[in-house]
Design a protein around this motif. Sequence first.
Motif, short mmCIF file in Angstrom:
data_model
loop_
_atom_site.label_atom_id
_atom_site.label_comp_id
_atom_site.label_asym_id
_atom_site.label_seq_id
_atom_site.Cartn_x
_atom_site.Cartn_y
_atom_site.Cartn_z
N PHE A 77 0.82 -1.21 0.00
CA PHE A 77 0.00 0.00 0.00
C PHE A 77 0.85 1.27 0.00
CE2 PHE A 77 -3.27 -2.94 1.64
CZ PHE A 77 -4.32 -2.60 0.79
N ALA A 78 1.97 1.24 0.70
CA ALA A 78 2.76 2.46 0.88
C ALA A 78 3.44 2.92 -0.40
CB ALA A 78 3.80 2.24 1.98
N GLY A 79 3.86 1.97 -1.25
CA GLY A 79 4.54 2.38 -2.49
C GLY A 79 3.68 3.25 -3.38
N PRO A 80 2.48 2.79 -3.77
CA PRO A 80 1.61 3.65 -4.57
C PRO A 80 1.22 4.95 -3.86
CG PRO A 80 0.90 1.36 -4.72
CD PRO A 80 1.96 1.41 -3.67
N LEU A 81 1.04 4.90 -2.54
CA LEU A 81 0.71 6.13 -1.79
C LEU A 81 1.86 7.13 -1.86
CD1 LEU A 81 -1.07 4.70 1.39
CD2 LEU A 81 -2.12 5.99 -0.49
N ALA A 82 3.11 6.63 -1.76
CA ALA A 82 4.27 7.52 -1.82
C ALA A 82 4.45 8.11 -3.20
CB ALA A 82 5.53 6.77 -1.39
N ASP A 83 4.14 7.34 -4.25
CA ASP A 83 4.22 7.88 -5.60
C ASP A 83 3.13 8.92 -5.85
OD1 ASP A 83 6.49 6.67 -6.68
OD2 ASP A 83 5.42 4.82 -7.17
N ARG A 84 2.07 8.88 -5.04
CA ARG A 84 0.98 9.85 -5.21
C ARG A 84 1.11 11.04 -4.26
NH1 ARG A 84 -5.57 8.57 -5.04
NH2 ARG A 84 -6.23 10.71 -5.49
N PHE A 85 1.42 10.78 -2.98
CA PHE A 85 1.39 11.84 -1.97
C PHE A 85 2.77 12.27 -1.48
CE2 PHE A 85 -2.69 9.54 -1.38
CZ PHE A 85 -3.54 10.58 -1.72
N GLY A 86 3.81 11.58 -1.89
CA GLY A 86 5.15 11.98 -1.48
C GLY A 86 5.80 10.99 -0.54
N ARG A 87 7.15 11.02 -0.54
CA ARG A 87 7.92 10.08 0.27
C ARG A 87 7.89 10.46 1.76
NH1 ARG A 87 7.59 8.62 -4.89
NH2 ARG A 87 9.52 8.62 -6.12
N LYS A 88 7.99 11.76 2.05
CA LYS A 88 8.13 12.19 3.44
C LYS A 88 6.89 11.86 4.27
CE LYS A 88 9.11 16.17 6.40
NZ LYS A 88 9.57 17.57 6.48
N LEU A 89 5.71 12.17 3.76
CA LEU A 89 4.49 11.95 4.52
C LEU A 89 4.33 10.47 4.87
CD1 LEU A 89 1.79 12.88 5.70
CD2 LEU A 89 0.77 12.58 3.41
N VAL A 90 4.55 9.61 3.89
CA VAL A 90 4.40 8.17 4.14
C VAL A 90 5.44 7.68 5.14
CG1 VAL A 90 4.45 5.89 3.07
CG2 VAL A 90 3.35 7.79 1.89
N LEU A 91 6.65 8.22 5.07
CA LEU A 91 7.69 7.83 6.03
C LEU A 91 7.31 8.24 7.45
CD1 LEU A 91 11.07 8.49 4.19
CD2 LEU A 91 10.36 6.36 5.28
N LEU A 92 6.82 9.46 7.62
CA LEU A 92 6.44 9.93 8.96
C LEU A 92 5.35 9.04 9.56
CD1 LEU A 92 6.37 13.79 8.33
CD2 LEU A 92 7.88 12.59 9.92
N VAL A 93 4.32 8.75 8.78
CA VAL A 93 3.22 7.94 9.28
C VAL A 93 3.68 6.52 9.59
CG1 VAL A 93 0.97 6.95 8.70
CG2 VAL A 93 1.47 9.33 8.11
N SER A 94 4.51 5.96 8.74
CA SER A 94 4.94 4.57 8.92
C SER A 94 5.82 4.41 10.16
CB SER A 94 5.66 4.07 7.67
OG SER A 94 6.79 4.86 7.38
N VAL A 95 6.77 5.33 10.38
CA VAL A 95 7.62 5.23 11.57
C VAL A 95 6.79 5.42 12.84
CG1 VAL A 95 9.59 6.23 12.79
CG2 VAL A 95 9.68 5.96 10.31
N LEU A 96 5.82 6.33 12.78
CA LEU A 96 4.92 6.52 13.92
C LEU A 96 4.16 5.23 14.22
CD1 LEU A 96 3.58 8.47 15.97
CD2 LEU A 96 1.90 9.00 14.19
N LEU A 97 3.68 4.58 13.18
CA LEU A 97 2.91 3.34 13.36
C LEU A 97 3.73 2.24 14.02
CD1 LEU A 97 0.79 2.95 10.09
CD2 LEU A 97 -0.07 3.26 12.41
N PHE A 98 4.92 1.98 13.49
CA PHE A 98 5.65 0.85 14.06
C PHE A 98 6.21 1.18 15.44
CE2 PHE A 98 9.56 2.18 11.52
CZ PHE A 98 10.49 2.19 12.55
N GLY A 99 6.43 2.46 15.73
CA GLY A 99 6.84 2.82 17.08
C GLY A 99 5.72 2.59 18.09
N VAL A 100 4.51 3.03 17.76
CA VAL A 100 3.37 2.90 18.67
C VAL A 100 3.05 1.43 18.93
CG1 VAL A 100 0.87 3.22 18.85
CG2 VAL A 100 2.33 5.13 18.14
N PHE A 101 3.00 0.63 17.88
CA PHE A 101 2.57 -0.76 18.07
C PHE A 101 3.67 -1.65 18.61
CE2 PHE A 101 -0.77 0.65 15.05
CZ PHE A 101 -1.85 0.39 15.88
N SER A 102 4.94 -1.31 18.38
CA SER A 102 6.01 -2.05 19.04
C SER A 102 5.97 -1.82 20.54
CB SER A 102 7.37 -1.63 18.48
OG SER A 102 8.41 -2.34 19.11
#
Length: 465
Positions: A77-102
């Motif tokens: 899911f993240a690859g197509p989202l990054a090609d559409r909305f940008g690399r930075k936004l997807v990176l911020l959300v993804s790191v936040l997600l794995f930090g919270v759930f870890s």
Amino acid sequence: MQKDIIDVQHVIDQSRFSPFQWLTFILCFLIVLLDGFDTAAIGYIAPSLLQEWGLEKKDLAPVLSAALFGLAAGALFAGPLADRFGRKLVLLVSVLLFGVFSLASAYAANLHSLTALRFLTGVGLGAAMPNAVTLMSEFSPSQRRAMITNAMFCGFPLGAALGGGLASLMIPQWGWRSVLMLGGVVPLVLVLVMLRYLPESVRYLVAKGKPVERVRSILSRISPQVYSAKAFVLTEVTAEQGLPAQSGVQVILSRRYLVGSVMLWLTYFMGLVIFYALINWMPILFREAGLTPKTALLISALFPLGGVGAVFCGWLMDRFNADRTIAVCYALTAVAVAAIGQMAHNVGLLVAVVFVAGTLMNTAQSSMPALAAVFYPTAGRATGVAWMLGLGRFGGIAGSFLVAELARRHLDFSEIFVVIAFPALVATIALLIKQFSAQARARRDKQQAKVAMASDGAIELTVRE
């Protein structure tokens, strides 16, 4: 080209690697380092789970593979989202997600809740890595792209190795939950740093026609000469017949890229069968072979540590045929992994062989994102890298279940490692097929467009004031 119209990749290629690019490198390296730490953590705490919750080895297969299912989903899911909305936004959300759930995983009360939380952690992990690779590759000079991207990706095996070393120290003192706590708190701190300092890709901004002021503000931190630019362009080969695809998915599934895409998926799949079979099960297999728990953890941690060899491999990829370079690494990996199974009763040789096997295996596997990043154009790069990583994660799932099945069939120590070595041979063949396909395609292109080959296969993307 006019002086007030600047090609962004030309600026990156002709400028020194700036402090701004080093900062981007460090941030991406830390993202991948934490990705490796959190991904491998479950393997290091697995013996403690067996003891505390009274489990059998076969009971661990779901929790060992849960994060891998999440990794696959997150990447796809993240690859197509990054090609559409940008690399930075997807990176911020993804790191936040794995930090919270870890962090939440550290408070799991039973195997079922831990499995669910590991899946959610994996979604963030899967989204983070391909976009870190994509962002770094798009800030790298063309002539050193593979080496720089590989150096950044070394964070993953180093993070996995760091997890083993820390786990051997932390678990006896504070228990297995402390490892997951650490893997949650540090990413949350990193998100705050990323908000302030992580840039968006200038190649992405130009490809999407974003305001020239935004491109200038980022690119000027690499070269002050761009202050006078009134327009920025990006010239590169794109999809079939030089026409830009409407989406990243269309790029990677187009006739030009389809065979290469499938071979990249197959190669990465097979590599992760080996990686996760070993990283998740080596501590248990070594303990059953007679090693002490601490020794088993420390020797297992040597396997991902060998990934630092990817820097040298990247240097070779920038100078020689990249497909063949990685194929050789996979072929040698098959020999080295099979050799681990012959060293159970000689700790000294076991240490050496595990390190050599890890160096070869992780050098090859860590080089794959750079290979994919170079293979695809900007319009489909994030999707191409992410789908390779995402679909490849199913190999990690297969690897996690593979050893459990081999143990159920009562294969001995040496036989298990022979079976695990076989996927490396499949990966070798897949890369050679990709190379032969690319050569055949190049010959067809040359025959179809002898004179206008360069102009027919290129598209110039421009942002102006």
